[in-house]
Design a protein around this motif. Structure first.
Motif, short mmCIF file in Angstrom:
data_model
loop_
_atom_site.label_atom_id
_atom_site.label_comp_id
_atom_site.label_asym_id
_atom_site.label_seq_id
_atom_site.Cartn_x
_atom_site.Cartn_y
_atom_site.Cartn_z
N THR A 158 -9.77 7.30 -3.17
CA THR A 158 -9.68 8.11 -4.49
C THR A 158 -10.29 7.07 -5.84
OG1 THR A 158 -7.40 6.97 -4.99
CG2 THR A 158 -7.53 9.17 -4.17
N LYS A 159 -10.61 5.83 -5.51
CA LYS A 159 -11.48 5.06 -6.58
C LYS A 159 -12.98 5.22 -6.52
CE LYS A 159 -8.25 1.19 -8.19
NZ LYS A 159 -8.48 1.49 -9.45
N ARG A 160 -13.18 5.99 -5.33
CA ARG A 160 -14.48 6.26 -5.03
C ARG A 160 -14.99 7.63 -5.83
NH1 ARG A 160 -15.22 6.15 1.08
NH2 ARG A 160 -16.95 7.04 0.43
N PHE A 161 -13.86 8.40 -6.46
CA PHE A 161 -14.26 9.42 -7.32
C PHE A 161 -15.26 9.49 -8.29
CE2 PHE A 161 -9.73 11.20 -6.66
CZ PHE A 161 -9.85 11.80 -5.48
N GLY A 162 -15.24 8.53 -9.02
CA GLY A 162 -16.25 8.35 -10.01
C GLY A 162 -17.29 7.12 -10.10
N GLY A 163 -16.66 6.30 -8.98
CA GLY A 163 -17.72 5.15 -9.07
C GLY A 163 -17.76 4.35 -10.07
#
Length: 98
Positions: free
Chosen positions: A55-60
């Motif tokens: 989920t931390k990879r959503f926005g980068g």
């Protein structure tokens, strides 16, 4: 928006792609959650560490990428979701102070 310009991301879609195209499904993430007691009659649902990273990879965002680096650091011990949450909060506080 929270104090100190903190932001909380809320997943409102059933599936969402990360910036690198991996599809994240709410049902999958929810099925792997861990429920931790927080106090008298209070519990909190926490994502698995793999799902937290996903989920931390959503926005980068740079902050999320740093969180991922810290979560994946081999020196950390993840026997308890509560302990890892405190460690992540402490690491963020150290970054802000330094």
């Amino acid at each position: 928006m929270l104090e100190n310009d903190e932001r909380v991301d809320v997943l409102v879609a059933r599936t969402v792609p990360t910036v690198d195209g991996v599809t994240v499904s709410f049902e999958d993430v929810w099925s792997r959650r861990r429920v931790q007691p927080l106090g008298a009659g209070v519990q909190v649902a926490l994502p698995s560490l793999d799902d937290l990273i996903l989920t931390k990879r959503f926005g980068g965002r740079p902050r999320d990428l740093e969180d991922i680096r810290l979560i994946e650091a081999p020196a950390w011990n993840y026997q308890s979701s509560a302990a890892s949450g405190r460690a992540l909060k402490s690491a963020r506080a150290s970054r802000q102070a330094g």
